[in-house]
Design a protein around this motif. Structure first.
Motif, PDB file in Angstrom:
ATOM      1  N   UNK A   1       0.828  -1.210   0.000  1.00 47.70           N
ATOM      2  CA  UNK A   1       0.000   0.000   0.000  1.00 47.70           C
ATOM      3  C   UNK A   1       0.859   1.256   0.000  1.00 47.70           C
ATOM      4  N   UNK A   2       1.909   1.255   0.824  1.00 48.30           N
ATOM      5  CA  UNK A   2       2.799   2.414   0.910  1.00 48.30           C
ATOM      6  C   UNK A   2       3.480   2.696  -0.421  1.00 48.30           C
ATOM      7  N   UNK A   3       3.967   1.649  -1.070  1.00 49.23           N
ATOM      8  CA  UNK A   3       4.684   1.821  -2.336  1.00 49.23           C
ATOM      9  C   UNK A   3       3.773   2.376  -3.426  1.00 49.23           C
ATOM     10  N   UNK A   4       2.522   1.957  -3.426  1.00 49.10           N
ATOM     11  CA  UNK A   4       1.581   2.465  -4.423  1.00 49.10           C
ATOM     12  C   UNK A   4       1.310   3.957  -4.229  1.00 49.10           C
ATOM     13  N   UNK A   5       1.288   4.400  -2.966  1.00 52.28           N
ATOM     14  CA  UNK A   5       0.894   5.771  -2.678  1.00 52.28           C
ATOM     15  C   UNK A   5       2.047   6.765  -2.754  1.00 52.28           C
ATOM     16  N   UNK A   6       3.287   6.292  -2.526  1.00 50.54           N
ATOM     17  CA  UNK A   6       4.387   7.255  -2.381  1.00 50.54           C
ATOM     18  C   UNK A   6       5.681   6.669  -2.944  1.00 50.54           C
ATOM     19  N   UNK A   7       5.860   6.682  -4.252  1.00 49.73           N
ATOM     20  CA  UNK A   7       7.058   6.100  -4.860  1.00 49.73           C
ATOM     21  C   UNK A   7       8.338   6.872  -4.573  1.00 49.73           C
ATOM     22  N   UNK A   8       8.240   8.044  -3.936  1.00 48.99           N
ATOM     23  CA  UNK A   8       9.454   8.814  -3.636  1.00 48.99           C
ATOM     24  C   UNK A   8      10.314   8.140  -2.584  1.00 48.99           C
ATOM     25  N   UNK A   9       9.755   7.206  -1.840  1.00 45.91           N
ATOM     26  CA  UNK A   9      10.489   6.522  -0.779  1.00 45.91           C
ATOM     27  C   UNK A   9      10.924   5.135  -1.222  1.00 45.91           C
ATOM     28  N   UNK A  10      11.939   4.604  -0.538  1.00 55.07           N
ATOM     29  CA  UNK A  10      12.274   3.187  -0.642  1.00 55.07           C
ATOM     30  C   UNK A  10      11.389   2.432   0.345  1.00 55.07           C
ATOM     31  N   UNK A  11      10.771   1.348  -0.103  1.00 53.90           N
ATOM     32  CA  UNK A  11       9.866   0.571   0.748  1.00 53.90           C
ATOM     33  C   UNK A  11      10.370  -0.867   0.861  1.00 53.90           C
ATOM     34  N   UNK A  12      10.423  -1.360   2.090  1.00 52.54           N
ATOM     35  CA  UNK A  12      11.043  -2.651   2.351  1.00 52.54           C
ATOM     36  C   UNK A  12      10.162  -3.478   3.291  1.00 52.54           C
ATOM     37  N   UNK A  13       9.924  -4.728   2.916  1.00 51.92           N
ATOM     38  CA  UNK A  13       9.346  -5.683   3.855  1.00 51.92           C
ATOM     39  C   UNK A  13      10.498  -6.226   4.695  1.00 51.92           C
ATOM     40  N   UNK A  14      10.443  -5.981   6.002  1.00 49.48           N
ATOM     41  CA  UNK A  14      11.521  -6.400   6.887  1.00 49.48           C
ATOM     42  C   UNK A  14      11.105  -6.230   8.327  1.00 49.48           C
ATOM     43  N   UNK A  15      12.044  -6.451   9.232  1.00 52.54           N
ATOM     44  CA  UNK A  15      11.748  -6.429  10.652  1.00 52.54           C
ATOM     45  C   UNK A  15      12.665  -5.475  11.394  1.00 52.54           C
ATOM     46  N   UNK A  16      12.126  -4.817  12.430  1.00 50.11           N
ATOM     47  CA  UNK A  16      12.947  -3.937  13.259  1.00 50.11           C
ATOM     48  C   UNK A  16      14.041  -4.693  13.995  1.00 50.11           C
ATOM     49  N   UNK A  17      13.875  -5.996  14.150  1.00 48.59           N
ATOM     50  CA  UNK A  17      14.888  -6.789  14.850  1.00 48.59           C
ATOM     51  C   UNK A  17      16.148  -6.971  14.021  1.00 48.59           C
ATOM     52  N   UNK A  18      16.036  -6.815  12.694  1.00 51.81           N
ATOM     53  CA  UNK A  18      17.177  -6.956  11.783  1.00 51.81           C
ATOM     54  C   UNK A  18      16.984  -5.956  10.651  1.00 51.81           C
ATOM     55  N   UNK A  19      17.258  -4.687  10.925  1.00 54.98           N
ATOM     56  CA  UNK A  19      17.016  -3.640   9.936  1.00 54.98           C
ATOM     57  C   UNK A  19      18.043  -3.762   8.810  1.00 54.98           C
ATOM     58  N   UNK A  20      17.602  -3.907   7.566  1.00 53.70           N
ATOM     59  CA  UNK A  20      18.541  -4.167   6.464  1.00 53.70           C
ATOM     60  C   UNK A  20      19.191  -2.906   5.905  1.00 53.70           C
ATOM     61  N   UNK A  21      19.872  -2.172   6.775  1.00 55.05           N
ATOM     62  CA  UNK A  21      20.683  -1.032   6.352  1.00 55.05           C
ATOM     63  C   UNK A  21      22.010  -1.092   7.104  1.00 55.05           C
ATOM     64  N   UNK A  22      23.068  -0.471   6.564  1.00 47.35           N
ATOM     65  CA  UNK A  22      24.377  -0.525   7.231  1.00 47.35           C
ATOM     66  C   UNK A  22      24.402   0.242   8.545  1.00 47.35           C
ATOM     67  N   UNK A  23      25.438  -0.015   9.335  1.00 47.90           N
ATOM     68  CA  UNK A  23      25.662   0.729  10.570  1.00 47.90           C
ATOM     69  C   UNK A  23      25.808   2.223  10.270  1.00 47.90           C
ATOM     70  N   UNK A  24      25.319   3.044  11.201  1.00 49.11           N
ATOM     71  CA  UNK A  24      25.551   4.495  11.175  1.00 49.11           C
ATOM     72  C   UNK A  24      25.197   5.118   9.820  1.00 49.11           C
ATOM     73  N   UNK A  25      24.010   4.787   9.313  1.00 50.89           N
ATOM     74  CA  UNK A  25      23.634   5.286   7.993  1.00 50.89           C
ATOM     75  C   UNK A  25      22.415   6.202   8.011  1.00 50.89           C
ATOM     76  N   UNK A  26      21.834   6.451   9.194  1.00 50.23           N
ATOM     77  CA  UNK A  26      20.597   7.217   9.268  1.00 50.23           C
ATOM     78  C   UNK A  26      20.721   8.384  10.242  1.00 50.23           C
TER      79      UNK A  26
END
Length: 278
Positions: free
Chosen positions: A132-157
């Protein structure tokens, strides 16, 4: 354009950087993750799933989309934006951890001022929410994932949002840059009190709403947002019930009482807490 997609994803299997190759994200070890037609990517390995179809259902997501897009929680979104924007660098990156159907990230994208370029990413365990999010707002990257293992590198946000969500503070601290901030939104004791009075035989008093500050963070600020809203139709009231856990917790008698309502005045009572990583 002040808002762009976030492109520093990490492989959920080995933590290596992912590179976009045509319609897939690939890591140096050969793991490949297809990008769906709607633009999102599924980075939730089977071993990290707690059920076959985790997270909010398609019905819950649709109800939340209708309710939020009608503007009922606009005061919460406005206050969240005010908490996020101060101190942002000119080149910033923000994650909505538990993004749902993307309402708050869309609202933030509209509020980013000129002079700041923000990369944004929404993460949720529900594939229906991310779709639903991806359909409404393509300006963002949208990922199915979990807060327990966030798929981004260390110190990137620079910012992590956790709105009515399930925080994993060690992971949030890992992905935030030094001095990066976590913005938490939690229900206060009177949030939706009038609805709870109707659907439950007795209402358990909630705590004040602010979470304890974990050792890896220090508190920057906390704020209470308290507003009164009015739902003018039974369909709005039904959507609110369906999008919350109350639909599954309330007894049948309470849900029957709610189904007869055509108008409901409600209190919004939330706590916004800003934490900075040490």
């Amino acid at each position: 354009m002040p808002v762009t997609t976030f492109d520093r994803l990490a492989c959920p299997l080995d933590g290596q950087p992912l590179t976009r190759q045509n319609n897939a994200w690939q890591c140096p070890q050969g793991h490949s993750f297809d990008i769906a037609r709607q633009g999102y990517v599924h980075l939730l390995p089977v071993q990290n799933k707690r059920s076959k179809d985790p997270g909010d259902s398609k019905t819950m997501v649709a109800a939340r989309q209708r309710f939020l897009n009608a503007g009922h929680y606009q005061p919460i979104a406005d206050a969240l934006n005010k908490a996020v924007l101060p101190g942002l660098p000119a080149e910033a990156a923000c994650l909505d951890a538990g993004c749902g159907e993307g309402y708050y990230l869309r609202q933030l994208g509209q509020a980013v001022p000129d002079g700041i370029n923000m990369q944004v990413i929404g993460l949720d365990v529900s594939k229906w929410a991310v779709l639903s999010a991806a359909k409404q707002y393509p300006a963002s990257t949208w990922v199915v994932g979990t807060n327990a293992h966030i798929p981004v590198p260390d110190s990137s946000l620079d910012r992590v949002l956790c709105v009515f969500g399930f925080p994993v503070f060690d992971e949030f601290a890992r992905v935030l840059k030094p001095g990066g901030r976590l913005i938490m939104v939690d229900p206060g004791p009177d949030h939706l009190r009038e609805l709870r009075d109707i659907i439950y035989p007795s209402v358990t008093e909630r705590p004040a709403g602010e979470r304890a500050v974990p050792e890896s963070f220090q508190e920057v600020s906390r704020e209470t947002v308290r507003e009164t809203i009015v739902l003018e139709s039974g369909s709005n009231i039904s959507d609110l019930l369906v999008m919350t856990p109350h639909l599954y917790r309330a007894p049948a008698e309470g849900l029957a009482r709610a189904s007869e309502l055509t108008r409901l005045q409600l209190t919004l009572d939330v706590r916004i807490q800003v934490l900075e990583v040490n």
